[in-house]
Design a protein around this motif. Structure first.
Motif, PDB file in Angstrom:
ATOM      1  N   ILE A  17       0.834  -1.200   0.000  1.00  0.00           N
ATOM      2  CA  ILE A  17       0.000   0.000   0.000  1.00  0.00           C
ATOM      3  C   ILE A  17       0.871   1.252   0.000  1.00  0.00           C
ATOM      4  N   LYS A  18       1.908   1.244   0.839  1.00  0.00           N
ATOM      5  CA  LYS A  18       2.820   2.393   0.892  1.00  0.00           C
ATOM      6  C   LYS A  18       3.507   2.605  -0.449  1.00  0.00           C
ATOM      7  N   SER A  19       3.935   1.512  -1.072  1.00  0.00           N
ATOM      8  CA  SER A  19       4.608   1.590  -2.361  1.00  0.00           C
ATOM      9  C   SER A  19       3.663   2.134  -3.428  1.00  0.00           C
ATOM     10  N   GLY A  20       2.426   1.646  -3.431  1.00  0.00           N
ATOM     11  CA  GLY A  20       1.441   2.128  -4.401  1.00  0.00           C
ATOM     12  C   GLY A  20       1.136   3.593  -4.210  1.00  0.00           C
ATOM     13  N   ASP A  21       1.027   4.024  -2.959  1.00  0.00           N
ATOM     14  CA  ASP A  21       0.759   5.426  -2.666  1.00  0.00           C
ATOM     15  C   ASP A  21       1.900   6.312  -3.145  1.00  0.00           C
ATOM     16  N   LEU A  22       3.142   5.864  -2.945  1.00  0.00           N
ATOM     17  CA  LEU A  22       4.303   6.620  -3.402  1.00  0.00           C
ATOM     18  C   LEU A  22       4.314   6.735  -4.926  1.00  0.00           C
ATOM     19  N   GLY A  23       3.972   5.633  -5.601  1.00  0.00           N
ATOM     20  CA  GLY A  23       3.924   5.643  -7.063  1.00  0.00           C
ATOM     21  C   GLY A  23       2.887   6.614  -7.594  1.00  0.00           C
ATOM     22  N   GLU A  24       1.714   6.641  -6.960  1.00  0.00           N
ATOM     23  CA  GLU A  24       0.662   7.561  -7.398  1.00  0.00           C
ATOM     24  C   GLU A  24       1.071   9.015  -7.177  1.00  0.00           C
ATOM     25  N   LYS A  25       1.806   9.282  -6.106  1.00  0.00           N
ATOM     26  CA  LYS A  25       2.279  10.642  -5.853  1.00  0.00           C
ATOM     27  C   LYS A  25       3.256  11.090  -6.943  1.00  0.00           C
ATOM     28  N   LYS A  26       4.070  10.167  -7.428  1.00  0.00           N
ATOM     29  CA  LYS A  26       5.001  10.485  -8.513  1.00  0.00           C
ATOM     30  C   LYS A  26       4.247  10.875  -9.784  1.00  0.00           C
ATOM     31  N   VAL A  27       3.204  10.105 -10.089  1.00  0.00           N
ATOM     32  CA  VAL A  27       2.409  10.402 -11.287  1.00  0.00           C
ATOM     33  C   VAL A  27       1.652  11.712 -11.110  1.00  0.00           C
ATOM     34  N   LEU A  28       1.088  11.918  -9.931  1.00  0.00           N
ATOM     35  CA  LEU A  28       0.385  13.179  -9.656  1.00  0.00           C
ATOM     36  C   LEU A  28       1.299  14.374  -9.856  1.00  0.00           C
ATOM     37  N   ASN A  29       2.541  14.238  -9.449  1.00  0.00           N
ATOM     38  CA  ASN A  29       3.499  15.327  -9.603  1.00  0.00           C
ATOM     39  C   ASN A  29       3.775  15.630 -11.071  1.00  0.00           C
ATOM     40  N   GLU A  30       3.711  14.598 -11.914  1.00  0.00           N
ATOM     41  CA  GLU A  30       3.961  14.777 -13.346  1.00  0.00           C
ATOM     42  C   GLU A  30       2.782  15.419 -14.064  1.00  0.00           C
ATOM     43  N   VAL A  31       1.561  15.122 -13.625  1.00  0.00           N
ATOM     44  CA  VAL A  31       0.381  15.562 -14.377  1.00  0.00           C
ATOM     45  C   VAL A  31      -0.286  16.816 -13.816  1.00  0.00           C
ATOM     46  N   HIS A 157       7.375  -1.404 -24.585  1.00  0.00           N
ATOM     47  CA  HIS A 157       6.986  -0.004 -24.671  1.00  0.00           C
ATOM     48  C   HIS A 157       5.798   0.143 -25.626  1.00  0.00           C
ATOM     49  N   GLY A 158       4.806  -0.711 -25.444  1.00  0.00           N
ATOM     50  CA  GLY A 158       3.633  -0.695 -26.308  1.00  0.00           C
ATOM     51  C   GLY A 158       2.728   0.490 -26.036  1.00  0.00           C
ATOM     52  N   ALA A 159       1.591   0.476 -26.691  1.00  0.00           N
ATOM     53  CA  ALA A 159       0.670   1.614 -26.626  1.00  0.00           C
ATOM     54  C   ALA A 159       0.001   1.758 -25.272  1.00  0.00           C
ATOM     55  N   THR A 160      -0.009   0.697 -24.472  1.00  0.00           N
ATOM     56  CA  THR A 160      -0.749   0.744 -23.209  1.00  0.00           C
ATOM     57  C   THR A 160       0.139   0.860 -21.973  1.00  0.00           C
ATOM     58  N   ILE A 161       1.463   0.985 -22.143  1.00  0.00           N
ATOM     59  CA  ILE A 161       2.351   1.055 -20.984  1.00  0.00           C
ATOM     60  C   ILE A 161       3.435   2.101 -21.206  1.00  0.00           C
ATOM     61  N   LEU A 162       3.746   2.867 -20.161  1.00  0.00           N
ATOM     62  CA  LEU A 162       4.783   3.889 -20.256  1.00  0.00           C
ATOM     63  C   LEU A 162       5.397   4.160 -18.898  1.00  0.00           C
ATOM     64  N   ASP A 163       6.585   4.769 -18.925  1.00  0.00           N
ATOM     65  CA  ASP A 163       7.257   5.180 -17.693  1.00  0.00           C
ATOM     66  C   ASP A 163       6.705   6.522 -17.246  1.00  0.00           C
ATOM     67  N   VAL A 164       6.757   6.762 -15.930  1.00  0.00           N
ATOM     68  CA  VAL A 164       6.249   8.023 -15.398  1.00  0.00           C
ATOM     69  C   VAL A 164       6.996   9.218 -15.996  1.00  0.00           C
ATOM     70  N   LYS A 165       8.282   9.050 -16.285  1.00  0.00           N
ATOM     71  CA  LYS A 165       9.070  10.154 -16.839  1.00  0.00           C
ATOM     72  C   LYS A 165       8.659  10.524 -18.265  1.00  0.00           C
TER      73      LYS A 165
END
Length: 230
Positions: A17-31, A157-165
Motif C-alpha cells: 500500500i505504501k509503495s502504491g501510494d508513493l507511485g501515485e504521488k510520482k504520477v500526480l506530480n507529473e500531471v 513499450h507498447g501503446a498501453t504502458i509507459l514510464d512516469v518520466k
C-alpha cells in the motif's frame, strides 16, 4: 509461529500500500500542471465479462488534449516489466519472473477503465466519438499502465504502458480535442458520479488511512519480535 507469519503477511500488504501510494504521488506530480486531475476516482461500471461493479481509476487527467487514465504500478521488487499474453509480468534482476506478477489481465483492466469513463459520459449527455472498434472507440480517451519505479525497466513499450518520466511528452504528442468548457463539464460529471466511501472496497480510500498506518510498521516489528519468543 502462526502469529508471526500473519504479522509478516500484514507488513507485506502494508508495504504494498505504501509503495502504491508513493507511485501515485510520482504520477500526480507529473500531471498536476497538465490539466484537471482526479485522484482515486471510483465509479460504477459494466465490465467486459458482463458484471456490474466498481471501477477505480488511480489517476484521471482531463486536459484539452484528451482524457487520460493512469493505472499506476510501483513494483519495487521488480527490475523489469512487460505485458505478456495480456498480463503484466515483473522480473527480478536475474530475469526470473517474481511474485509481483499481476493476477488479472492488465489489458482488460485498461480497457475497462476507458469503458467506465466513456459510458458514464455518454449517460450524462456527452457526445462521444465512436470508432469502428465499437465500445472502446473514443479516440479522445486514453488509458495507460504507468510504471512509477525508476529502477524498473520496461521490456514492452507498447501503446498501453509507459514510464512516469515519459508522461509529459506522451500527452504533448496528442492534438487538442477539448475546449476549456469541455474539461470543466467532464470533470463535473465524473465528480458527481463518484461512489460513496462506504461503497469503496479498498482500505486506502478511508481518508487518513495511510497517515495512521505510518507508525504501525514499528509496532508490527516489535510485536513480531515478541511473538517469536512466545
Amino acid at each position: 509461529m502462526y502469529c508471526s507469519l500473519n504479522l509478516i503477511k500484514l507488513r507485506e500488504q502494508y508495504n504494498k500500500i505504501k509503495s502504491g501510494d508513493l507511485g501515485e504521488k510520482k504520477v500526480l506530480n507529473e500531471v498536476k500542471t497538465l490539466g484537471s486531475v482526479i485522484h482515486n476516482s471510483n465509479i460504477s461500471n459494466k465490465y467486459l465479462n458482463g458484471k456490474i461493479g466498481n471501477n477505480q481509476q488511480d489517476i484521471v487527467l482531463i486536459s484539452k488534449r484528451g482524457l487520460f487514465i493512469f493505472e499506476v504500478k510501483n513494483w519495487i521488487s521488480s527490475s523489469s516489466l512487460e505485458i505478456k499474453d495480456g498480463y503484466l509480468v515483473g522480473y527480478n534482476k536475474d530475469g526470473e519472473e517474481n511474485n509481483s506478477s499481476y493476477p488479472h489481465k492488465i489489458v482488460d483492466q485498461v480497457l475497462d477503465h476507458k469503458n467506465a469513463i466513456l459510458d458514464l459520459l455518454i449517460k450524462n449527455g456527452f457526445k462521444a466519438y465512436k470508432s469502428s472498434e465499437g465500445r472502446d472507440g473514443d479516440s479522445r480517451i486514453h488509458s495507460f499502465v504507468t510504471n512509477a519505479n525508476e529502477n524498473c525497466e520496461l521490456s514492452d513499450h507498447g501503446a498501453t504502458i509507459l514510464d512516469v518520466k515519459d508522461i509529459n511528452s506522451k500527452i504533448s504528442s496528442y492534438p487538442v480535442v477539448f475546449s476549456s468548457e469541455d474539461v470543466e463539464k467532464i470533470r463535473a460529471i465524473i465528480e458527481k458520479n463518484q461512489l460513496n466511501e462506504k461503497e469503496r472496497k479498498h482500505l486506502i480510500f478511508s481518508g487518513d488511512f495511510l497517515d495512521k498506518m505510518k507508525n504501525y510498521d514499528f509496532y508490527l516489528q516489535v510485536i513480531n519480535e515478541l511473538a517469536k519468543k512466545v
